[in-house]
Design a protein around this motif. Structure first.
Motif, short mmCIF file in Angstrom:
data_model
loop_
_atom_site.label_atom_id
_atom_site.label_comp_id
_atom_site.label_asym_id
_atom_site.label_seq_id
_atom_site.Cartn_x
_atom_site.Cartn_y
_atom_site.Cartn_z
N GLU A 259 0.81 -1.22 0.00
CA GLU A 259 0.00 0.00 0.00
C GLU A 259 0.85 1.27 0.00
N TYR A 260 2.09 1.17 0.49
CA TYR A 260 2.90 2.37 0.70
C TYR A 260 3.81 2.59 -0.51
N TYR A 261 3.37 3.46 -1.40
CA TYR A 261 4.06 3.69 -2.67
C TYR A 261 5.17 4.75 -2.65
N PRO A 262 5.17 5.75 -1.70
CA PRO A 262 6.10 6.88 -1.87
C PRO A 262 7.57 6.51 -1.99
N THR A 263 8.03 5.58 -1.17
CA THR A 263 9.46 5.23 -1.21
C THR A 263 9.83 4.62 -2.54
N ARG A 264 9.00 3.69 -3.04
CA ARG A 264 9.30 3.06 -4.33
C ARG A 264 9.23 4.07 -5.46
N ALA A 265 8.23 4.97 -5.40
CA ALA A 265 8.08 5.96 -6.47
C ALA A 265 9.26 6.91 -6.51
N GLU A 266 9.71 7.37 -5.34
CA GLU A 266 10.85 8.28 -5.31
C GLU A 266 12.13 7.59 -5.77
N ARG A 267 12.30 6.34 -5.36
CA ARG A 267 13.49 5.59 -5.79
C ARG A 267 13.49 5.43 -7.31
N GLU A 268 12.32 5.20 -7.87
CA GLU A 268 12.21 5.08 -9.34
C GLU A 268 12.68 6.35 -10.03
N ILE A 269 12.24 7.50 -9.52
CA ILE A 269 12.65 8.77 -10.13
C ILE A 269 14.15 8.97 -10.00
N LEU A 270 14.69 8.70 -8.82
CA LEU A 270 16.13 8.88 -8.62
C LEU A 270 16.93 7.97 -9.55
N ALA A 271 16.49 6.73 -9.68
CA ALA A 271 17.20 5.81 -10.57
C ALA A 271 17.16 6.29 -12.02
#
Length: 320
Positions: free
Chosen positions: A56-68
């Protein structure tokens, strides 16, 4: 190998004094509140790491995707020789930036936790012996001073933590960050975006109940540090979306009328049945709002990146 340098700008007793002040003020206010920074003792930090892996908790994955995906663009836009990270924690996501910034000379992680800074700093020194790592023990919401380091500098404030500050606090924080920057320096800011209410509420009220345990951990911190007698089982976790303010509120709802004693402060705090204690605000943002807040602080938004599902944004702004 460059040795890890650690500077303390936070007095040894500052954490205890701040906790006492926050609990005294928050539990005697109407409505009652406690700041979210008190979630993060050792157990709270473990629980938050567990939360970041929940479906359910998307923010960490979404931010990591952008950084990558965008670290090379960030590096090209800033040419930073010094990277400053506020609220650095484990510095895990920051590795994308460190690897992309080919001209990087110095990394300055800033956090209230000396143990987290030391652990992350020593790992970086071992992996990147050519990189100068100068950790600073400080509260980024207070007055900040940074060690001398080469320019241009890139200040990173990731994780959407900006949303935990109320609007006036955000304005003061961004102004304080701007005061640290010289023309040509930049701020990389992570912000969670406004989206469907059901998605937002689920992110803060997961099916497994990990966030509920995390929320109640603040009571365990107050019990341990101030001798309080909160019974966590006498409260239930609540997460609600405030449409007007566009933020999630986490609260603890008293299941019955009760009195909680905080001996270290000489407090006896009455809770009515159903009364709620607010423990976190997590604001969600729109691009135009972020741009306006940055402009008010003397920063110019130059780049805006989102993940593939437009859930989270990283913005780059330059000191004017």
């Amino acid at each position: 190998m460059s040795p890890l340098r650690v500077t303390r700008t936070l007095p040894e007793d500052a954490t205890d004094a701040a906790l006492r002040a926050d609990v005294q003020h928050g539990l005697t206010a109407t409505p009652k509140t406690l700041p979210p920074k008190w979630f993060y003792d050792a157990r709270g930090s473990e629980l938050f790491e567990e939360i970041t892996g929940l479906p359910e908790y998307y923010p960490t994955r979404a931010e990591r995707e952008i950084l990558a995906d965008r670290a090379a663009e960030i590096a090209a836009a800033t040419h930073a020789r010094t990277l400053v990270e506020l609220g650095s924690g484990s510095s895990e996501k920051t590795r994308y930036l460190i690897d992309a910034l080919t001209g990087l000379d110095t990394y300055i992680p800033v956090d209230v936790s000396e143990s987290a800074l030391t652990q992350a700093g020593e790992a970086l020194v071992a992996d990147r012996p050519e990189l100068a790592v100068h950790a600073v023990i400080a509260d980024f919401t207070g007055r900040m001073t940074l060690p001398q380091a080469p320019q241009p500098r890139l200040v990173a404030f990731l994780g959407g933590t900006l949303g935990n500050l109320l609007p006036a606090e955000r304005a003061a924080f961004l102004a304080a960050v701007r005061s640290l920057l010289a023309p040509g320096d930049a701020l990389l800011l992570g912000t969670d975006l406004v989206k469907d209410e059901k998605v937002l509420v689920r992110a803060y009220d997961d099916e497994a109940g990990v966030t509920a345990e995390f929320n109640k951990n603040v009571l365990a911190v107050v019990n341990r540090e101030l001798g309080a007698d909160f019974e966590p089982g006498a409260f239930e976790h609540v997460a609600v979306w405030d449409t007007e303010n566009e933020w999630i509120e986490m609260r603890l709802r008293s299941l019955a009328a009760q009195t909680v004693k905080v001996p270290a402060l000489g407090l006896a705090v009455d809770f009515a049945a159903g009364e709620e204690l607010r423990t976190e605000v997590s604001a969600k943002f729109r691009k135009e709002g972020v741009a306006a807040e940055l402009t008010a602080a003397g920063l110019e938004l130059t780049h805006w990146w989102t993940d593939a599902q437009d859930r989270f944004a990283l913005s780059l702004s330059m000191a004017r």
